[in-house]
Design a protein around this motif. Structure first.
Motif, PDB file in Angstrom:
ATOM      1  N   ALA A  33       0.832  -1.204   0.000  1.00  0.00           N
ATOM      2  CA  ALA A  33       0.000   0.000   0.000  1.00  0.00           C
ATOM      3  C   ALA A  33       0.869   1.257   0.000  1.00  0.00           C
ATOM      4  O   ALA A  33       0.578   2.229  -0.710  1.00  0.00           O
ATOM      5  CB  ALA A  33      -0.936  -0.012   1.208  1.00  0.00           C
ATOM      6  N   MET A  34       1.932   1.256   0.785  1.00  0.00           N
ATOM      7  CA  MET A  34       2.850   2.401   0.814  1.00  0.00           C
ATOM      8  C   MET A  34       3.494   2.597  -0.549  1.00  0.00           C
ATOM      9  O   MET A  34       3.579   3.722  -1.065  1.00  0.00           O
ATOM     10  CB  MET A  34       3.913   2.198   1.884  1.00  0.00           C
ATOM     11  N   ASP A  35       3.956   1.499  -1.163  1.00  0.00           N
ATOM     12  CA  ASP A  35       4.589   1.598  -2.482  1.00  0.00           C
ATOM     13  C   ASP A  35       3.611   2.140  -3.518  1.00  0.00           C
ATOM     14  O   ASP A  35       3.977   2.963  -4.368  1.00  0.00           O
ATOM     15  CB  ASP A  35       5.115   0.233  -2.922  1.00  0.00           C
ATOM     16  N   ALA A  36       2.369   1.677  -3.461  1.00  0.00           N
ATOM     17  CA  ALA A  36       1.349   2.152  -4.407  1.00  0.00           C
ATOM     18  C   ALA A  36       1.071   3.641  -4.199  1.00  0.00           C
ATOM     19  O   ALA A  36       0.901   4.400  -5.164  1.00  0.00           O
ATOM     20  CB  ALA A  36       0.069   1.342  -4.260  1.00  0.00           C
ATOM     21  N   HIS A  37       1.023   4.065  -2.941  1.00  0.00           N
ATOM     22  CA  HIS A  37       0.792   5.478  -2.631  1.00  0.00           C
ATOM     23  C   HIS A  37       1.920   6.349  -3.191  1.00  0.00           C
ATOM     24  O   HIS A  37       1.666   7.369  -3.849  1.00  0.00           O
ATOM     25  CB  HIS A  37       0.678   5.655  -1.112  1.00  0.00           C
ATOM     26  N   VAL A  38       3.150   5.942  -2.947  1.00  0.00           N
ATOM     27  CA  VAL A  38       4.297   6.717  -3.435  1.00  0.00           C
ATOM     28  C   VAL A  38       4.302   6.742  -4.965  1.00  0.00           C
ATOM     29  O   VAL A  38       4.523   7.802  -5.574  1.00  0.00           O
ATOM     30  CB  VAL A  38       5.618   6.140  -2.886  1.00  0.00           C
ATOM     31  N   ALA A  39       4.034   5.608  -5.586  1.00  0.00           N
ATOM     32  CA  ALA A  39       4.019   5.550  -7.050  1.00  0.00           C
ATOM     33  C   ALA A  39       2.930   6.459  -7.625  1.00  0.00           C
ATOM     34  O   ALA A  39       3.146   7.140  -8.629  1.00  0.00           O
ATOM     35  CB  ALA A  39       3.804   4.110  -7.519  1.00  0.00           C
ATOM     36  N   ALA A  40       1.767   6.494  -6.972  1.00  0.00           N
ATOM     37  CA  ALA A  40       0.677   7.359  -7.440  1.00  0.00           C
ATOM     38  C   ALA A  40       1.063   8.827  -7.302  1.00  0.00           C
ATOM     39  O   ALA A  40       0.797   9.639  -8.203  1.00  0.00           O
ATOM     40  CB  ALA A  40      -0.604   7.060  -6.656  1.00  0.00           C
TER      41      ALA A  40
END
Length: 199
Positions: free
Chosen positions: A166-173
């Motif tokens: 979830a953190m990785d997806a947030h940063v990527a977004a």
């Protein structure tokens, strides 16, 4: 983050009644603040009016209770914009709503201000990943009751992996949004809206 900040932002987009504000918080703004009660909205509006941040006009409604429509004052506008464009201190949990709330009012900011907000969020979360992703997650255990260590470990690992994804997806977004803004996509959208008469 205070409820008043959200209400001021919504009212600056369109003067509204308390009912309208509650409807916003239940629909569009449901991820900005959870479980806001009508009484909380009216208490906040009363406080905001006492502080001089909003005023209201009365709209007569035949056969029904008159409605108060709230409008933001110059003082309320200044207060809101100072918060919106002021220093952003990311909370320890990226899921906390302040970042998203600020982004939801991006129309009151310039592209450079949105980029600064994104840079702060991205750098903070990247630092957290570097510091905590591979931390020692073993806890000293001495259970006082029957405790399934294997099950607890399995669920703990699942929770860690899910949170990391979830953190990785947030940063990527956030990084994708930053790149879109840097590529001028926002300016293109703005020009298209202006041609259609949308402000």
């Amino acid at each position: 983050m205070k409820l008043e900040n959200i209400l001021l932002g919504v009212l600056l987009q369109k003067p509204s009644t308390g009912y309208d504000l509650k409807k916003y918080l239940d629909t569009v703004g449901r991820f900005q603040r959870s479980n806001t009660q009508m009484s909380q909205v009216y208490r906040s509006l009363s406080k905001m009016e006492d502080e001089g941040w909003v005023t209201h006009t009365v709209e007569p409604r035949p056969g029904a209770q008159d409605a108060k429509r709230y409008h933001v004052t110059d003082e309320g506008t200044t207060l809101f914009l100072d918060w919106l464009t002021g220093p952003y201190h990311p909370p320890t949990r990226f899921q906390d709503p302040e970042f998203g709330v600020r982004l939801s009012f991006a129309g009151f900011m310039g592209v450079e201000e949105v980029l600064r907000l994104l840079e702060t969020e991205i750098s903070t979360r990247r630092d957290e990943i570097a510091r905590f992703r591979f931390r020692d997650r073993k806890l000293p255990l001495d259970p006082a009751w029957a405790f399934d260590t294997d099950l607890a470990g399995f669920i703990g690992e699942w929770s860690h992996q899910t949170g990391a994804a979830a953190m990785d997806a947030h940063v990527a977004a956030c990084e994708a949004l930053r790149e879109s803004l840097l590529d001028g996509a926002a300016q293109g959208v703005r020009k298209a809206h202006n041609r259609e008469g949308v402000r």
